[in-house]
Scaffold this motif. Structure first.
Motif, mmCIF file in Angstrom:
data_model
loop_
_atom_site.group_PDB
_atom_site.id
_atom_site.type_symbol
_atom_site.label_atom_id
_atom_site.label_comp_id
_atom_site.label_asym_id
_atom_site.label_seq_id
_atom_site.Cartn_x
_atom_site.Cartn_y
_atom_site.Cartn_z
ATOM 1 N N GLU A 13 0.833 -1.208 0.000
ATOM 2 C CA GLU A 13 0.000 0.000 0.000
ATOM 3 C C GLU A 13 0.866 1.257 0.000
ATOM 4 O O GLU A 13 0.539 2.235 -0.678
ATOM 5 C CB GLU A 13 -0.944 -0.006 1.199
ATOM 6 N N THR A 61 -1.565 4.131 -1.881
ATOM 7 C CA THR A 61 -3.023 4.058 -1.783
ATOM 8 C C THR A 61 -3.417 2.870 -0.916
ATOM 9 O O THR A 61 -2.732 1.846 -0.894
ATOM 10 C CB THR A 61 -3.685 3.944 -3.173
ATOM 11 N N LEU A 100 -5.615 -0.333 -0.108
ATOM 12 C CA LEU A 100 -6.282 -1.341 -0.917
ATOM 13 C C LEU A 100 -7.438 -1.998 -0.188
ATOM 14 O O LEU A 100 -8.275 -2.640 -0.808
ATOM 15 C CB LEU A 100 -5.270 -2.411 -1.348
ATOM 16 N N ASP A 103 -12.274 0.095 -3.576
ATOM 17 C CA ASP A 103 -12.293 0.227 -5.040
ATOM 18 C C ASP A 103 -10.900 0.045 -5.654
ATOM 19 O O ASP A 103 -10.750 -0.628 -6.679
ATOM 20 C CB ASP A 103 -12.861 1.591 -5.457
ATOM 21 N N ALA A 104 -9.876 0.621 -5.015
ATOM 22 C CA ALA A 104 -8.510 0.493 -5.545
ATOM 23 C C ALA A 104 -8.053 -0.966 -5.491
ATOM 24 O O ALA A 104 -7.435 -1.462 -6.441
ATOM 25 C CB ALA A 104 -7.556 1.388 -4.750
ATOM 26 N N ALA A 108 -9.693 -2.940 -8.217
ATOM 27 C CA ALA A 108 -9.122 -2.616 -9.528
ATOM 28 C C ALA A 108 -7.768 -3.303 -9.723
ATOM 29 O O ALA A 108 -7.442 -3.743 -10.821
ATOM 30 C CB ALA A 108 -8.973 -1.102 -9.676
ATOM 31 N N LEU A 109 -6.992 -3.428 -8.654
ATOM 32 C CA LEU A 109 -5.656 -4.012 -8.736
ATOM 33 C C LEU A 109 -5.677 -5.536 -8.742
ATOM 34 O O LEU A 109 -4.790 -6.178 -9.319
ATOM 35 C CB LEU A 109 -4.803 -3.519 -7.563
#
Length: 87
Positions: A35, A40, A42, A54-55, A58-59
């Protein structure tokens, strides 16, 4: 990177640590390092549980793809490189 998929399927660093054979503190530190490197969060921390935000969602597909590629390389190299394509 294994920490991300493992934490998503086990919902805690304790369960994820057991699944990958690491200590809870090592798993938690690896997740915090990831992170930090990405700058960001996660996961949402809900009590002792982890929930992908959301992050993280997405990852996750990219992380799973990278892990699969790493496994393929390990298998190919485990055969003395016999499984690697030659150009």
């Amino acid at each position: 990177m294994t920490g991300l998929p493992c934490c998503t399927s086990h919902c805690s660093t304790v369960a994820a640590a057991d699944a990958v054979g690491l200590s809870q503190s090592a798993t938690s530190a690896a997740l915090q390092q990831l992170e930090g490197a990405l700058n960001t969060l996660l996961f949402e921390r809900v009590g002792r549980s982890l929930v992908l935000n959301d992050a993280g969602r997405a990852l996750l597909p990219q992380a799973l793809s990278l892990l699969e590629q790493a496994r393929s390389l390990e298998q190919a190299l485990g055969n003395g490189g016999a499984g690697l394509p030659v150009r």
